[in-house]
Enzyme design. Structure first.
Site, mmCIF file in Angstrom:
data_model
loop_
_atom_site.group_PDB
_atom_site.id
_atom_site.type_symbol
_atom_site.label_atom_id
_atom_site.label_comp_id
_atom_site.label_asym_id
_atom_site.label_seq_id
_atom_site.Cartn_x
_atom_site.Cartn_y
_atom_site.Cartn_z
ATOM 1 N N HIS A 189 31.654 47.349 32.927
ATOM 2 C CA HIS A 189 30.444 47.060 32.222
ATOM 3 C C HIS A 189 29.381 46.914 33.445
ATOM 4 C CE1 HIS A 189 32.243 43.311 33.149
ATOM 5 N NE2 HIS A 189 31.145 42.600 32.328
ATOM 6 N N GLU B 25 30.343 33.849 37.557
ATOM 7 C CA GLU B 25 31.655 34.583 37.470
ATOM 8 C C GLU B 25 32.131 35.291 38.833
ATOM 9 O OE1 GLU B 25 31.874 38.172 34.841
ATOM 10 O OE2 GLU B 25 34.247 37.635 34.775
ATOM 11 N N HIS C 12 27.188 42.317 37.669
ATOM 12 C CA HIS C 12 26.659 42.421 36.368
ATOM 13 C C HIS C 12 25.951 41.032 35.908
ATOM 14 C CE1 HIS C 12 30.969 40.962 35.225
ATOM 15 N NE2 HIS C 12 30.215 40.488 34.494
ATOM 16 N N TYR D 94 35.209 31.161 35.992
ATOM 17 C CA TYR D 94 33.804 31.003 35.704
ATOM 18 C C TYR D 94 33.563 29.818 36.362
ATOM 19 C CZ TYR D 94 33.624 34.941 32.056
ATOM 20 O OH TYR D 94 33.663 36.031 31.819
ATOM 21 N N HIS E 253 40.334 38.838 31.203
ATOM 22 C CA HIS E 253 39.672 39.212 30.035
ATOM 23 C C HIS E 253 40.474 40.350 29.469
ATOM 24 C CE1 HIS E 253 35.946 37.297 30.768
ATOM 25 N NE2 HIS E 253 35.653 38.067 31.945
ATOM 26 N N HIS F 174 26.027 34.612 32.319
ATOM 27 C CA HIS F 174 26.621 34.407 33.574
ATOM 28 C C HIS F 174 25.903 35.620 34.526
ATOM 29 C CE1 HIS F 174 29.781 36.824 31.766
ATOM 30 N NE2 HIS F 174 29.645 37.179 32.968
HETATM 31 C C1 M3P Z 1 32.737 38.854 30.670
HETATM 32 C C2 M3P Z 1 33.291 40.147 31.328
HETATM 33 C C3 M3P Z 1 31.913 36.359 26.599
HETATM 34 C C4 M3P Z 1 32.710 37.474 27.285
HETATM 35 C C5 M3P Z 1 32.430 37.630 28.676
HETATM 36 C C6 M3P Z 1 33.258 38.521 29.282
HETATM 37 C C7 M3P Z 1 30.751 35.698 27.118
HETATM 38 O O1 M3P Z 1 32.089 38.089 31.393
HETATM 39 O O2 M3P Z 1 33.012 40.433 32.341
HETATM 40 O O3 M3P Z 1 33.837 41.019 30.706
HETATM 41 O O4 M3P Z 1 32.089 36.260 25.561
HETATM 42 FE FE FE Z 2 31.436 38.936 33.137
#
Ligand code: M3P
Ligand code: FE
Length: 306
Positions: A198, A264, A153, A254, A245, A213
């Site tokens: 996602h 990532e 993604h 990351y 996350h 990313h």
């Molecule tokens: C992810 C993900 C931000 C959150 C990023 C989350 C930039 O990259 O893969 O769920 O706030």
């Molecule tokens: Fe991500």
């Protein structure tokens, strides 16, 4: 419901400052395979577990960032139907002829309300070194570096999160897996066209068209630790992690490519179905949503985009 319409992210084209350094990073460190180098200078790569000819395109340029992300749709008929629906929303559509990328069919190209160029395609050659299909081994040869299996993604920064969410849901048929709601409106949205938590995500940002990313999938939490070892051993620029996350539940790390584009690699994440309700995060719990263990955001993670 079987997967129809938009199937998955198919390719991302990234701008890099130094092609040789970028190839070392994406091939030797992340573990993608080089597919071809073309006369126009672009280098094509793929993950070892991907059937399509390529999924990452590196283009040398003066500034880093993302040129375009392309999604594969199920058929040519659906490609035409999407084109009509996009034009009916008043968004200009450009047809990119077959062969502009080697092995790639015709593409439908347009700019979404966050200022990013998105493309759809239905046809692409299968990889000559694709994962085996006859009595297949677990991998064709030992995965290299971080052992990324595939491009997964992108997360993009730009204005008009409501507009881009409406576009992806109403025109492209995506579902909203998760959202961050702030007192002044939606800050971020995680959109799925599949069983993944996602396939693309957007965060609100004043400047349009920014890249946060590109993410690559790993098989396990153990592989995230192995990626951290590679980052340390080869002095890859670390952003944050290994961590997890709250949003999507992915186990993640990351880091930056030599041009400053964020990458990532992650494992896990829950299974999403189109009938699942949207998960909501609020301002007071946002730290936990992004980094579940640290529970706070770092300025570099929020502020540095290309
Ligand atoms: C992810 C993900 C931000 C959150 C990023 C989350 C930039 O990259 O893969 O769920 O706030
Ligand atoms: Fe991500």
């Amino acid at each position: 419901m079987s997967l129809t319409g938009v199937l998955r992210p198919g390719y991302v084209q990234l701008r890099v400052l130094d092609l040789a350094a970028a190839v070392t990073h994406y091939v030797d460190r992340i573990g993608l395979d080089e597919v071809s180098r073309e006369k126009d200078g672009r280098v094509y790569l793929k993950g070892w577990d991907e059937f399509d000819r390529h999924s990452v395109i590196l283009r040398e340029a003066d500034t880093p960032g993302m040129d375009v992300v392309g999604f594969k749709v199920a058929s040519d008929g659906e490609l035409d139907a999407f084109k009509n629906r996009i034009e009916a929303k008043g968004i200009a559509v450009r047809e990119v002829p077959a062969g502009e990328q080697p092995g790639m069919g015709r593409r439908v190209s347009f700019v979404v309300p966050t200022g990013h160029r998105i493309e759809l395609f239905a046809q692409v050659e299968q990889s000559k070194t694709a994962p085996p299909i006859m009595n297949p081994d677990v991998w064709p040869s030992e995965p290299r570096g971080m052992r990324a299996t595939r491009f997964d993604h992108v997360l993009l920064y730009g204005p008009d999160i409501d507009g881009v969410t409406a576009f992806f849901t109403e025109v492209l048929g995506f579902g909203v897996a998760e959202k961050v709601e702030m007192p002044d409106g939606t800050l971020a949205v995680w959109l799925s066209c599949s069983n993944k938590a996602h396939d693309i995500a957007f965060v609100k940002h004043a400047e349009p068209g920014k890249f946060h990313h590109a993410a690559f999938f790993l098989e396990s939490w153990h592989d995230v630790g192995h990626a951290a070892d590679i980052i340390a051993r080869y002095n890859v620029s670390l952003d944050i992690g290994p961590t997890r996350h709250g949003i999507t539940r992915g186990q993640t790390i990351y880091f930056f490519d030599p041009s400053g584009n964020r990458n990532e690699v992650f494992a896990g994440g829950y299974t999403h179905y189109p009938d699942h309700p949207t998960r909501i995060w609020t301002a007071d719990e946002l730290g936990k949503g992004i980094f579940y263990y640290q529970k706070e955001l770092n300025d570099r993670f929020l502020g540095v985009v290309t």
